[in-house]
Design an enzyme around this catalytic site. Sequence first.
Site, mmCIF file in Angstrom:
data_model
loop_
_atom_site.group_PDB
_atom_site.id
_atom_site.type_symbol
_atom_site.label_atom_id
_atom_site.label_comp_id
_atom_site.label_asym_id
_atom_site.label_seq_id
_atom_site.Cartn_x
_atom_site.Cartn_y
_atom_site.Cartn_z
ATOM 1 N N GLU A 43 38.216 34.928 23.355
ATOM 2 C CA GLU A 43 38.024 34.157 24.593
ATOM 3 C C GLU A 43 37.029 33.016 24.416
ATOM 4 O O GLU A 43 36.973 32.111 25.231
ATOM 5 C CB GLU A 43 37.614 35.074 25.744
ATOM 6 C CG GLU A 43 36.331 35.858 25.535
ATOM 7 C CD GLU A 43 35.111 35.139 26.065
ATOM 8 O OE1 GLU A 43 35.256 34.242 26.897
ATOM 9 O OE2 GLU A 43 34.007 35.469 25.619
ATOM 10 N N HIS A 82 36.670 44.175 34.990
ATOM 11 C CA HIS A 82 35.331 43.635 34.752
ATOM 12 C C HIS A 82 34.383 44.726 34.247
ATOM 13 O O HIS A 82 33.602 44.504 33.312
ATOM 14 C CB HIS A 82 34.773 43.023 36.046
ATOM 15 C CG HIS A 82 35.595 41.902 36.585
ATOM 16 N ND1 HIS A 82 35.748 40.705 35.915
ATOM 17 C CD2 HIS A 82 36.333 41.800 37.722
ATOM 18 C CE1 HIS A 82 36.535 39.909 36.627
ATOM 19 N NE2 HIS A 82 36.896 40.549 37.714
ATOM 20 N N LEU A 83 34.460 45.900 34.845
ATOM 21 C CA LEU A 83 33.586 46.987 34.431
ATOM 22 C C LEU A 83 33.950 47.471 33.029
ATOM 23 O O LEU A 83 33.057 47.813 32.240
ATOM 24 C CB LEU A 83 33.676 48.144 35.428
ATOM 25 C CG LEU A 83 32.726 49.322 35.189
ATOM 26 C CD1 LEU A 83 31.278 48.847 35.132
ATOM 27 C CD2 LEU A 83 32.892 50.371 36.279
ATOM 28 N N ALA A 84 35.225 47.491 32.698
ATOM 29 C CA ALA A 84 35.643 47.890 31.354
ATOM 30 C C ALA A 84 35.018 46.976 30.304
ATOM 31 O O ALA A 84 34.530 47.439 29.262
ATOM 32 C CB ALA A 84 37.167 47.856 31.246
ATOM 33 N N ASP A 85 34.999 45.683 30.592
ATOM 34 C CA ASP A 85 34.402 44.722 29.671
ATOM 35 C C ASP A 85 32.902 44.932 29.542
ATOM 36 O O ASP A 85 32.325 44.842 28.452
ATOM 37 C CB ASP A 85 34.704 43.302 30.170
ATOM 38 C CG ASP A 85 34.072 42.231 29.294
ATOM 39 O OD1 ASP A 85 34.115 42.375 28.067
ATOM 40 O OD2 ASP A 85 33.532 41.256 29.848
ATOM 41 N N GLN A 86 32.242 45.253 30.646
ATOM 42 C CA GLN A 86 30.784 45.421 30.646
ATOM 43 C C GLN A 86 30.346 46.725 29.996
ATOM 44 O O GLN A 86 29.290 46.793 29.367
ATOM 45 C CB GLN A 86 30.254 45.358 32.083
ATOM 46 C CG GLN A 86 30.400 43.998 32.735
ATOM 47 C CD GLN A 86 30.057 44.038 34.215
ATOM 48 O OE1 GLN A 86 30.051 45.093 34.842
ATOM 49 N NE2 GLN A 86 29.764 42.879 34.785
ATOM 50 N N HIS A 126 38.579 39.105 27.378
ATOM 51 C CA HIS A 126 37.145 39.386 27.300
ATOM 52 C C HIS A 126 36.902 40.745 26.645
ATOM 53 O O HIS A 126 36.041 40.885 25.771
ATOM 54 C CB HIS A 126 36.511 39.370 28.696
ATOM 55 C CG HIS A 126 36.174 38.003 29.196
ATOM 56 N ND1 HIS A 126 37.112 37.170 29.753
ATOM 57 C CD2 HIS A 126 35.002 37.317 29.232
ATOM 58 C CE1 HIS A 126 36.529 36.038 30.106
ATOM 59 N NE2 HIS A 126 35.252 36.101 29.799
#
Length: 351
Positions: free
Chosen positions: A13, A287-291, A313
């Site tokens: 990305e 989003h949480l999976a990425d974080q 991401h």
Amino acid sequence: MPEYILIDGSQGEGGGQILRTSLALAALLRQPVQLENIRANRRQPGLKTQHLAGVLALARITDAEVKGAYKHSTRLAFAPRAIRGGRYRFEISTAGAASMLFGAVLPALLFAPQASEVTITGGTHVAFSPPFHYLEKVFLPTLKRMGCAVDLELVRWGFYPKGGGEIRAHVKPCRDLQGIRLKQRGALKSLQLSACSTPHLPEHIVQREIAQVEKSLIAYSEILKSETLLCRAYSPGNFVFLQAEYEHAAAGFSGLGKRGKPAEDVAEEACRSFREFEETAATLDSHLADQIILYTALARGNSFFITEEATSHLMTNIDIIRKFITVGIDINSSTGLVTVQGTDLNAEAAT
């Protein structure tokens, strides 16, 4: 000193997440890293104000030797020493995302030998970044389940363009980061809508947003609760946050107002994201999976969760993690099931 690991910032990305993950792992492992082509895939490549603030913050926390730390730089050498907890204040002079800087320094502070208090100024509710409410209601409760103790406070709201918001975190050392196991999110227990606006804006904006959410999510009327919040900030701003609490998981969806954007569109932005999540079997939103993927790689024991989408991401983050540590991460493309074999990095090893 170990040899530098070379990271190409144009891969995947090609954004700021590559920088944040690379520096976080460098700090934890005392591993020198050199980044090239930083944010090469963005319209304005190189370090922006908020990215530079993150670099300098981690350099201070780790007493790192740094080269190339200036605005618009596309190359950076970062050689950390020991992590030091304590009291810190980091300022982003623009409306750059305070949440992104918080995400950059949190892994190191969790593995510091002593507790920390960190204050960050900048944008607390700005585009292309997790808002404060998402960190407080979704991200940090998930980390708590993994054994981390972090309290986060919103001192002042910060909207574009002036920013000036402020968040404050109290971080305790994490001595036993544990894997997380979420194969089912369970039944939806509650929906909490928060509609927020500054005094600069007409009161009817938040009322229209609440009405739109209640109309759009009428099927959930029995569990939907709404509240209005008056937020004081240097710039006019409007924000809605929809918090979904399941038996075994939490998710959050937001809409951010801007000049010319109808209140109904702001509200529907959050509703649409929630409905899309509801249509999947995901236990973590994308989003949480990425974080959370970095923390699962560092944890003791295996982790598994289902993401609604394996985003670029997430995939880029995994590639960067593998540059630093040998970790087993598997993603089932048909089900979204992510399985991680944790490497068990403990606080003593990091210091």
